[in-house]
Each structure stands twice: as structure tokens, then as C-alpha cells.
Design an enzyme around this catalytic site. Sequence first.
Site, mmCIF file in Angstrom:
data_model
loop_
_atom_site.group_PDB
_atom_site.id
_atom_site.type_symbol
_atom_site.label_atom_id
_atom_site.label_comp_id
_atom_site.label_asym_id
_atom_site.label_seq_id
_atom_site.Cartn_x
_atom_site.Cartn_y
_atom_site.Cartn_z
ATOM 1 C CG ASP A 49 -35.184 140.931 20.704
ATOM 2 O OD1 ASP A 49 -33.964 141.166 20.702
ATOM 3 O OD2 ASP A 49 -35.761 140.263 19.806
ATOM 4 C CE1 TYR A 54 -37.860 138.788 14.391
ATOM 5 C CE2 TYR A 54 -37.975 140.151 16.354
ATOM 6 C CZ TYR A 54 -37.406 139.103 15.657
ATOM 7 O OH TYR A 54 -36.392 138.384 16.224
ATOM 8 C CE LYS A 83 -33.014 140.149 17.261
ATOM 9 N NZ LYS A 83 -34.467 140.310 17.422
ATOM 10 C CG HIS A 114 -32.236 138.854 12.445
ATOM 11 N ND1 HIS A 114 -33.397 139.589 12.367
ATOM 12 C CD2 HIS A 114 -32.568 137.747 13.146
ATOM 13 C CE1 HIS A 114 -34.377 138.950 12.975
ATOM 14 N NE2 HIS A 114 -33.903 137.827 13.463
HETATM 15 P P1 NDP Z 1 -41.257 131.935 23.210
HETATM 16 O O1 NDP Z 1 -40.412 130.722 23.357
HETATM 17 O O2 NDP Z 1 -41.561 132.786 24.398
HETATM 18 O O3 NDP Z 1 -42.598 131.470 22.497
HETATM 19 C C1 NDP Z 1 -43.717 132.282 22.384
HETATM 20 C C2 NDP Z 1 -44.896 131.404 22.000
HETATM 21 O O4 NDP Z 1 -45.166 130.506 23.077
HETATM 22 C C3 NDP Z 1 -46.153 132.181 21.729
HETATM 23 O O5 NDP Z 1 -46.786 131.609 20.604
HETATM 24 C C4 NDP Z 1 -46.964 131.966 23.002
HETATM 25 O O6 NDP Z 1 -48.351 131.908 22.760
HETATM 26 C C5 NDP Z 1 -46.529 130.595 23.418
HETATM 27 N N1 NDP Z 1 -46.668 130.427 24.864
HETATM 28 C C6 NDP Z 1 -45.938 131.033 25.834
HETATM 29 N N2 NDP Z 1 -46.347 130.606 27.049
HETATM 30 C C7 NDP Z 1 -47.345 129.726 26.831
HETATM 31 C C8 NDP Z 1 -48.150 128.950 27.688
HETATM 32 N N3 NDP Z 1 -48.013 129.000 28.997
HETATM 33 N N4 NDP Z 1 -49.074 128.143 27.124
HETATM 34 C C9 NDP Z 1 -49.212 128.093 25.775
HETATM 35 N N5 NDP Z 1 -48.484 128.816 24.899
HETATM 36 C C10 NDP Z 1 -47.551 129.615 25.433
HETATM 37 O O7 NDP Z 1 -40.656 132.915 22.237
HETATM 38 P P2 NDP Z 1 -40.270 133.256 20.718
HETATM 39 O O8 NDP Z 1 -39.924 132.059 19.932
HETATM 40 O O9 NDP Z 1 -41.225 134.216 20.180
HETATM 41 O O10 NDP Z 1 -38.949 134.046 21.026
HETATM 42 C C11 NDP Z 1 -38.999 135.212 21.855
HETATM 43 C C12 NDP Z 1 -38.451 136.386 21.116
HETATM 44 O O11 NDP Z 1 -37.095 136.129 20.766
HETATM 45 C C13 NDP Z 1 -39.118 136.729 19.776
HETATM 46 O O12 NDP Z 1 -40.358 137.365 19.898
HETATM 47 C C14 NDP Z 1 -38.033 137.582 19.166
HETATM 48 O O13 NDP Z 1 -38.060 138.880 19.730
HETATM 49 C C15 NDP Z 1 -36.780 136.801 19.572
HETATM 50 N N6 NDP Z 1 -36.390 135.821 18.540
HETATM 51 C C16 NDP Z 1 -35.215 136.033 17.873
HETATM 52 C C17 NDP Z 1 -34.805 135.197 16.866
HETATM 53 C C18 NDP Z 1 -33.527 135.465 16.139
HETATM 54 O O14 NDP Z 1 -33.304 134.885 15.049
HETATM 55 N N7 NDP Z 1 -32.662 136.303 16.668
HETATM 56 C C19 NDP Z 1 -35.601 134.018 16.459
HETATM 57 C C20 NDP Z 1 -36.784 133.820 17.275
HETATM 58 C C21 NDP Z 1 -37.140 134.691 18.281
HETATM 59 P P3 NDP Z 1 -49.331 133.073 23.301
HETATM 60 O O15 NDP Z 1 -49.113 134.201 22.349
HETATM 61 O O16 NDP Z 1 -50.666 132.443 23.199
HETATM 62 O O17 NDP Z 1 -48.920 133.401 24.702
#
Ligand code: NDP
Length: 325
Positions: A49, A54, A83, A114
Site C-alpha cells: 500500500d 508518502y 492514492k 486519499h
Molecule cells: P501501524 O499501525 O502498523 O503503525 C506502524 C508503527 O508502529 C511504526 O512506527 C512501528 O514502528 C510501530 N510498531 C509496530 N509494531 C510495533 C511493536 N511491536 N513495538 C513497537 N512499535 C511498533 O501502521 P501505520 O499507521 O503506518 O498504517 C499502516 C499503513 O496504512 C501506512 O504505512 C499506510 O500505507 C496506510 N495508511 C493510510 C492512511 C490513509 O489516510 N489512507 C493513513 C495512515 C496509514 P517500527 O517501525 O519501529 O516497527
Amino acid sequence: MKFATTVELKLSNGKYIPALGLGTIPSGDASDVKDQVITAIKAGYRHIDTAWFYGSEKYIGEALKEVFQQGIIKREDLFITTKVWPSFWHSPEKSLDISLKDLGLDYVDLFLQHWPVALHGDQNGQPAVPKNEDGSLKYDDDPVHGTKFIDTYHKLEDILENTTKTKSIGISNYSIPKLKQLLPKIKKHRPVVNQIELHPQLPQRDLVDYCESRGIVIVAYSPVGGPGAPVLEVPLIKELATKYDVSPNEIAEAYHILNGRVALSRSSNLSRIKTITRLPRITEDELEQLYQVGVKDPKRYTCDPWGYGLGFKYWKGDTLSTEFD
Ligand code: NDP
């Protein structure tokens, strides 16, 4: 135990979407996303995705070139979503062309709007977050009552109808009020998905039911709540992870996948990407208990200012959305 990477969900147009997707918002340096994508594909992920906004599409393109050249996977075995950002609301095809060029692809599998808002931007969508002199967001349309977002969706329909640049179209960050405005105005192609923030702390069952009863698959972003992973602090998630001998992340993903939704996970930690792919068989009762966490105490973590006024519940600091009530 089954792997989440092997589960697919059927879209209303008959195509299939892999239920676990890799998110590609960069945590730090966008070039790191290249290794994240290669690692994920080697670990079995088939869904990537991304979005023009981004800034990681060029690096995803490098990763794809490498995995294709090495024969690790074929293009047709991957599902790639991009998006169009609101500052490109007037020219989504131009946005898609930029994304395709950066990704090094002829088509994406899914092209999403988006956000249902129209921000001011030039022909290249710049600046992505435009501001007036007083620091407020610069819109091309009234963010609450405007209808230009519907024009953008019509242009997505035209792209699907007249080109081979995408296989499906959909939407993201649509609330029920915005869906009520859009759906009666659709020309021919209904959105196959609505990508929204969703996790046990923000269940939004009314919105989920509204979409699913109309054949729109829910794609859940921020399954662990984004940076800092606050959702993983929920005691029930920890308990279930211990019970099923999986990581808390896998419980957060299973919460969606077992409910027939797509989950998008992201990590800058390559070993985490490799090891969050199992699908524990949580019971119906446990799924309901997870849902109840957010019913009692809802929390929304993505509260971008352009989202104010869209009619979402629990939008931090929002006063405008009450106009929809
Ligand atoms: P997540 O909820 O998966 O959060 C990711 C974050 O959580 C990272 O900073 C990661 O850190 C941290 N994390 C994950 N597992 C752990 C753990 N076990 N311990 C500590 N930290 C952890 O996802 P996102 O908010 O990024 O959303 C996922 C995807 O969805 C995005 O990348 C994007 O592609 C999409 N998205 C779409 C949006 C929209 O408006 N349509 C808005 C937001 C997201 P680390 O890197 O250290 O693992």
C-alpha cells in the site's frame, strides 16, 4: 497455523485483494522503504500500500525492479495500491502517471482517492499541504459542504473506464456523511474499498457496517495505532498474544482479517516485517471482546487537519463535523 499473507478477500468487481498489506509511510529516510518492501515480499506479503503523498514510491519502484529481475515474484502476483492526494483533486490521472513512473509499473491494482477534500495545488499537486498567510489550510472548496471531491471520484471512474492504468478504484477516509453524498452520484463504478483508521480502540462499527452492507471492503490502516504502537498496550491484546503464542501485532491484524477486512501493517524493523504474518484463530467471542475495547473508550490517532469537518466521530478538536448530525 495459517499465514495471513495467504488470505484473499473478494472485491465487488470480482477481483481479489490480499488481506495483509505492507504500509509504506517512511519512518525516517524514505529510501529505507526499498529494503522493507523486498523483505516483505520474501516473507510472503503480496500487497503493498502506497500513495504519492508518502514520498516512497521511487524506492518501492527500485525494490520491485529488483524482485522482478531476480525472479522472486511476477508483477501479476502482487497487489499494489496507490492514492491521489487532495491537492491533485483536479487531475488524478496526472497523479497516477507520476506514481506509475516512480513505481516503474504500467498499472496499479487499486487507485484510491486519499481524502474526500479539495486542497489547493498546482498541476503537480504542490504544495501537498497548502497554507494561507494566516497559517490555515488553503482549500479549493468548502471542506464541509463542498462537492469537488465528487468530481475527483468521477475522474477516477473515467480512468478505470478509459485506460488500463488501474484494475480497480476506491476511496479512503470517507465517513458516512461523505459516503451519503458520493454514492448516489456515482456514474458506473462503485468504490471497491474504503481505507480508514480502524483497530480495537476505534471500532467504528456504524461506518464498517455501512460500507460492508454496500459491498465496500474495509481496509484498516494503523492497526496498531501508528507510531509508538499504542494499541499494543491494550491488555486483552497482550493476553491473546500469550494464549495463541503469537506477537501482539498478529492479534491486531487477525482482529481485522478474521472479520473479513484488510489490515495494513508497517515497520521500519525488518525482523518485525518477517515475523508478523501468522493468523491465530481467535474465537468469535474474543473478536467481540476486542471490539468492545473501543466501544467503551474510543481513541483516534490520525487527526490530520484536513480531516476536520468530514463527519467522523471522535476527531480530536473537531467542531465542524457536528454540522452533519
Ligand atoms: P501501524 O499501525 O502498523 O503503525 C506502524 C508503527 O508502529 C511504526 O512506527 C512501528 O514502528 C510501530 N510498531 C509496530 N509494531 C510495533 C511493536 N511491536 N513495538 C513497537 N512499535 C511498533 O501502521 P501505520 O499507521 O503506518 O498504517 C499502516 C499503513 O496504512 C501506512 O504505512 C499506510 O500505507 C496506510 N495508511 C493510510 C492512511 C490513509 O489516510 N489512507 C493513513 C495512515 C496509514 P517500527 O517501525 O519501529 O516497527
